[in-house]
Design an enzyme around this catalytic site. Structure first.
Site, short mmCIF file in Angstrom:
data_model
loop_
_atom_site.label_atom_id
_atom_site.label_comp_id
_atom_site.label_asym_id
_atom_site.label_seq_id
_atom_site.Cartn_x
_atom_site.Cartn_y
_atom_site.Cartn_z
N LEU A 66 0.83 -1.21 0.00
CA LEU A 66 0.00 0.00 0.00
C LEU A 66 0.87 1.26 0.00
CD1 LEU A 66 -2.31 -1.50 2.73
CD2 LEU A 66 -3.01 -1.06 0.37
N THR A 94 6.38 0.68 1.77
CA THR A 94 7.43 1.50 2.40
C THR A 94 6.73 2.53 3.29
OG1 THR A 94 8.75 1.28 0.38
CG2 THR A 94 9.47 2.92 1.99
N LYS A 169 15.22 -0.38 3.83
CA LYS A 169 14.54 0.21 2.67
C LYS A 169 14.68 1.74 2.65
CE LYS A 169 11.74 0.99 -0.74
NZ LYS A 169 12.23 0.87 -2.10
N LYS A 237 7.86 10.99 -0.22
CA LYS A 237 7.46 10.32 1.03
C LYS A 237 8.69 9.64 1.66
CE LYS A 237 5.65 6.20 0.24
NZ LYS A 237 6.46 5.05 0.57
P1 NAP Z 1 0.38 2.71 -6.17
O1 NAP Z 1 0.44 2.24 -7.57
O2 NAP Z 1 -0.01 4.11 -5.89
O3 NAP Z 1 -0.59 1.71 -5.34
C1 NAP Z 1 -0.96 1.98 -4.03
C2 NAP Z 1 -1.96 0.97 -3.55
O4 NAP Z 1 -2.40 1.36 -2.22
C3 NAP Z 1 -3.23 0.88 -4.41
O5 NAP Z 1 -3.68 -0.44 -4.39
C4 NAP Z 1 -4.19 1.79 -3.63
O6 NAP Z 1 -5.56 1.51 -3.87
C5 NAP Z 1 -3.83 1.41 -2.23
N1 NAP Z 1 -4.30 2.39 -1.23
C6 NAP Z 1 -3.88 3.66 -1.06
N2 NAP Z 1 -4.53 4.24 -0.04
C7 NAP Z 1 -5.37 3.30 0.46
C8 NAP Z 1 -6.28 3.28 1.52
N3 NAP Z 1 -6.46 4.36 2.32
N4 NAP Z 1 -6.99 2.14 1.75
C9 NAP Z 1 -6.82 1.06 0.98
N5 NAP Z 1 -5.96 1.01 -0.05
C10 NAP Z 1 -5.23 2.12 -0.30
O7 NAP Z 1 1.79 2.51 -5.43
P2 NAP Z 1 2.95 1.46 -5.76
O8 NAP Z 1 3.89 2.08 -6.73
O9 NAP Z 1 2.36 0.14 -6.02
O10 NAP Z 1 3.72 1.45 -4.33
C11 NAP Z 1 3.22 0.73 -3.21
C12 NAP Z 1 4.28 0.80 -2.11
O11 NAP Z 1 5.50 0.20 -2.58
C13 NAP Z 1 4.63 2.23 -1.67
O12 NAP Z 1 4.86 2.26 -0.28
C14 NAP Z 1 5.93 2.50 -2.45
O13 NAP Z 1 6.73 3.48 -1.80
C15 NAP Z 1 6.57 1.13 -2.46
N6 NAP Z 1 7.48 0.86 -3.59
C16 NAP Z 1 7.15 1.25 -4.87
C17 NAP Z 1 8.02 0.96 -5.90
C18 NAP Z 1 7.70 1.38 -7.32
O14 NAP Z 1 8.61 1.34 -8.15
N7 NAP Z 1 6.49 1.75 -7.67
C19 NAP Z 1 9.21 0.28 -5.67
C20 NAP Z 1 9.52 -0.13 -4.36
C21 NAP Z 1 8.64 0.17 -3.34
P3 NAP Z 1 -6.35 2.29 -5.06
O15 NAP Z 1 -6.00 1.52 -6.30
O16 NAP Z 1 -7.75 2.21 -4.67
O17 NAP Z 1 -5.81 3.71 -5.09
#
Ligand code: NAP
Length: 281
Positions: A66, A94, A169, A237
């Site tokens: 998330l 994260t 991380k 963040k």
């Molecule tokens: P993302 O595409 O924005 O997805 C976020 C997810 O969280 C979505 O499923 C979203 O649901 C859900 N969410 C957000 N607020 C919520 C709430 N209040 N209640 C329930 N669900 C909620 O982000 P991401 O890129 O996948 O990243 C996810 C995590 O991994 C983050 O902490 C990020 O820092 C970390 N990360 C990301 C990457 C990368 O390259 N993207 C790499 C390493 C680590 P909805 O679809 O409904 O919005």
């Protein structure tokens, strides 16, 4: 293991391909996403829940991927509405050390297990199952999660008790935030001197300054297209979390200023390397 019921909450840019890898591996999978349409392509082979509590009731091990502290805390509030005795929770988001440790304690009071297991690697390694997983938690819990984590990552590094995964991380992303700002400034500089972007990036990638990170951002910079794999807001963040956790060095202030101003000026939803458009202004 064959009968273990796996739940996955959060099918965003990372969570979707990660859950797909668990589905492809043939595990008994249930998924949940707040915006229901992102779960549509799981309907055929997995179970899609529209309530967190129902997914948790029907899962033995629950993964969460998330956005941030708020998202994880909100989801765990719903998780705590059901009896979680004996279940295992693996949070791969994260988030801050405080939020992660609060949740770990609350889970353990209810006689369930918790692992913080954030990842290094973006959407491509997530799809390929080659993430680097940094884990904090007990040996016993990690052993239980291992068969599933092995389908998500090429490396699973157990760093110690709860909180250590998050600590590693935040450290690695501190480095990456500096690396991306450095890369963007370098490309702007070589643009100014009339060097073709593709030539410059090929040189960087072939030299000692190149890395997986520079390679993954090369097509975005060459095509000047910043469709997000890792949104700039997520990097902001992470820098703020690192700073709060003690990253207070000469670069920290610059990084916070740059990424915060880029967010303020409307670049937050772009990919993190879209920082180049803010720096160009
Ligand atoms: P993302 O595409 O924005 O997805 C976020 C997810 O969280 C979505 O499923 C979203 O649901 C859900 N969410 C957000 N607020 C919520 C709430 N209040 N209640 C329930 N669900 C909620 O982000 P991401 O890129 O996948 O990243 C996810 C995590 O991994 C983050 O902490 C990020 O820092 C970390 N990360 C990301 C990457 C990368 O390259 N993207 C790499 C390493 C680590 P909805 O679809 O409904 O919005």
């Amino acid at each position: 293991m064959e009968n273990t019921k796996i739940g996955f909450i959060g099918l965003g840019n990372m969570g979707h391909p990660m859950a797909k890898n668990l589905e492809k591996a043939g595990f008994f999978l249930s998924v949940y996403n707040r915006s229901v349409e992102k779960a549509n392509d799981f309907k055929e082979k997995s179970t899609v829940y529209t309530k967190v509590s129902e997914l948790v009731e029907n899962s033995d091990i629950v993964f969460t991927m998330l956005t941030n502290d708020t998202a994880v805390r909100e989801v765990y509030e719903e998780i705590f509405m059901v009896n979680i005795h004996g279940k295992l929770f693996v949070d791969m988001s994260t988030i801050s050390p405080e939020a992660s440790n609060d949740i770990a304690s609350a889970v353990k009071i209810k006689e369930a297990g918790f692992i913080d297991a954030p990842v290094a690697g973006s959407t491509k390694p997530a799809a390929e199952g080659t993430l680097i997983i940094m884990a904090g938690g007990s040996e016993k819990d990690l052993l239980r999660a291992e068969p599933y984590l092995q389908k998500l990552g090429k490396t699973i590094r157990h760093l110690g008790e709860n909180g250590k995964g998050i600590a590693a991380k935040l450290s690695v992303n501190y480095f990456i935030s500096a690396l991306y700002q450095g890369l963007a400034e370098t490309i702007l500089f070589s643009d100014k001197l009339g060097i073709d972007r593709k030539d410059m990036l090929d040189i960087i990638n072939e030299s000692a300054s190149g890395s997986g990170a520079t390679k993954v951002k090369t097509p975005l910079l060459v095509n000047d297209n910043y469709e997000p794999a890792f949104a700039l807001d997520l990097m902001l963040k992470d820098i703020l979390l690192a700073n709060k956790a003690g990253a207070d060095y000469p670069l920290s202030k610059t990084l916070i200023d740059t990424y915060q101003s880029a967010h303020d000026e409307g670049f937050g939803k772009d990919d993190v390397i879209g920082i180049i458009n803010y720096l160009k202004k």
